[in-house]
Motif scaffolding. Sequence first.
Motif, PDB file in Angstrom:
ATOM      1  N   GLY A  21      -2.976   2.463  -1.250  1.00  0.00           N
ATOM      2  CA  GLY A  21      -3.801   1.542  -0.471  1.00  0.00           C
ATOM      3  C   GLY A  21      -5.027   1.032  -1.195  1.00  0.00           C
ATOM      4  N   ILE A  77      -4.281  -1.618  -4.010  1.00  0.00           N
ATOM      5  CA  ILE A  77      -4.009  -2.949  -3.472  1.00  0.00           C
ATOM      6  C   ILE A  77      -5.288  -3.567  -2.908  1.00  0.00           C
ATOM      7  CG2 ILE A  77      -2.686  -4.240  -1.752  1.00  0.00           C
ATOM      8  CD1 ILE A  77      -1.069  -3.125  -4.114  1.00  0.00           C
ATOM      9  N   THR A  78      -6.078  -2.773  -2.193  1.00  0.00           N
ATOM     10  CA  THR A  78      -7.332  -3.283  -1.625  1.00  0.00           C
ATOM     11  C   THR A  78      -8.288  -3.727  -2.722  1.00  0.00           C
ATOM     12  OG1 THR A  78      -7.101  -1.860   0.319  1.00  0.00           O
ATOM     13  CG2 THR A  78      -9.308  -2.684  -0.178  1.00  0.00           C
ATOM     14  N   SER A 108      -3.464  -3.483   3.820  1.00  0.00           N
ATOM     15  CA  SER A 108      -3.725  -2.404   2.857  1.00  0.00           C
ATOM     16  C   SER A 108      -4.876  -1.500   3.289  1.00  0.00           C
ATOM     17  CB  SER A 108      -4.006  -2.992   1.470  1.00  0.00           C
ATOM     18  OG  SER A 108      -5.193  -3.748   1.447  1.00  0.00           O
ATOM     19  N   ALA A 132       0.830  -1.205   0.000  1.00  0.00           N
ATOM     20  CA  ALA A 132       0.000   0.000   0.000  1.00  0.00           C
ATOM     21  C   ALA A 132       0.864   1.255   0.000  1.00  0.00           C
ATOM     22  CB  ALA A 132      -0.928  -0.008   1.215  1.00  0.00           C
TER      23      ALA A 132
END
Length: 463
Positions: free
Chosen positions: A305, A308-309, A352, A300
């Motif tokens: 972040g 990636i999430t 993340s 992240a």
Amino acid sequence: MTAPSTAPAASPPSRKGRWIEEWDPEDEAFWEEKGEKTARRNLLFSVLSEHVGFSIWTLWSVMVLFMGPEYGLTPADKFFIVSMATLVGAIVRVPYTFAVALFGGRNWTIVSASLLLIPTIAAFVVMEPGTSFTTFLVCAMLAGIGGGNFASSMTNINAFFPLRKKGWALGLNAGGGNIGVPVVQLVGLAVIGASGGPRVLLGIYIPFIVLAAGLAAVKMDNIASLKNDTGAAREAVKDAHTWIMSFLYVGTFGSFIGYSFAFGLVLQTQFGRTPLQSAYVTFIGPLLGSLIRPVGGWLADRYGGAKITLWNFVGMAAATGVIVIASMQKSLPLFTTAFIALFVLSGLGNGSTYKMIPGIFHAKAVAKGLEGEEAAAYGRRLSGASMGLIGAVGALGGLGINLAFRQSFLSVGSGTGAFVSFLAFYAACFAVTWAVYLRRQAGAEAHATAASGAKPQLSYVEV
């Protein structure tokens, strides 16, 4: 939901014990001279207490594997027992967050560790065939207090470290606590393998609880300047992003803790595994999910972040789809492999999503016209206040997972229906992440996620 005051606070004369009157970790000279050594010592023993707390919280995920037909419990009963432990663990995270500033980090660590004796001794006393379902349910609910140790430990350690060190310290603190889940399952495996009973497992943990409380009393400290920032808490409750991130954290940490409780039971109930056969693989998923959590935070930092999430939820949905296929085909190897992959992805998402929170509130500060340290202070204040609530709501996802499994086994005799509902939920998490933090508006990329990656030049979208 706590923050250090801007000026050192003198402790009242009635305060006795290990109180630190002046604490300024942002002062590099202070940090190098004595701050770092003190902070690391408190981190070590805070991790120990939190680790034992996680083990007691998830104790019943192992205990139910011991409980054969002679206990008179159906699979639905067992899923309901672990669901209540999850529920209480989520609820107590809120008051535990405030307790550190109210009583002192060292003092509350002693209390919270000592409280773990109540569910452990209670279960030791009643754990035998013939005990009522209600009694087992109450004991499992008592074990839920172990879930609160995470919130108070994170609040306490957050106050000890400077901003430049918080990510490392909080990541280590969280990971060390989460590993309590696979450790109790490994200890359970050893006990089952040695033909021991559930009382043996409980007896092993009682002295470790006493040790954790004793070491906290001897080695830890209270920070006098730590106070509860109720204004920030109220502001965080009113902010939409607190609830949006709570929803996403349900999908990541809620999955991790819910599957940690349910994995062994699903293997035992759906695939006819013995307690020993279930225990051989139950710990693998939580262990890998705990170890990879810091990697999610690192990714992240590097890529943002929300990015990636977002892709992590794609992976979780794909793994869940494979599980549905394996469940319908009754393929144990494929089912187990995909389930472990789902654990790994849930751990990655834990890192993340948590890294998104400070960036979102920093971006909001910039949108308000704040700059420099003023913007950073606003972001720290709001993100710190929101994290306790997000952690508590996220843990409720574990309750939903276990109740879904209970209903699925009652309705169709397998967990397939529950996994289909999880697949739909991960799709919703994907949609929310994209819509709120990654979509483009007015020709500009509007994503608070770059903020999660510590890029200062972010745009912010009000939602």
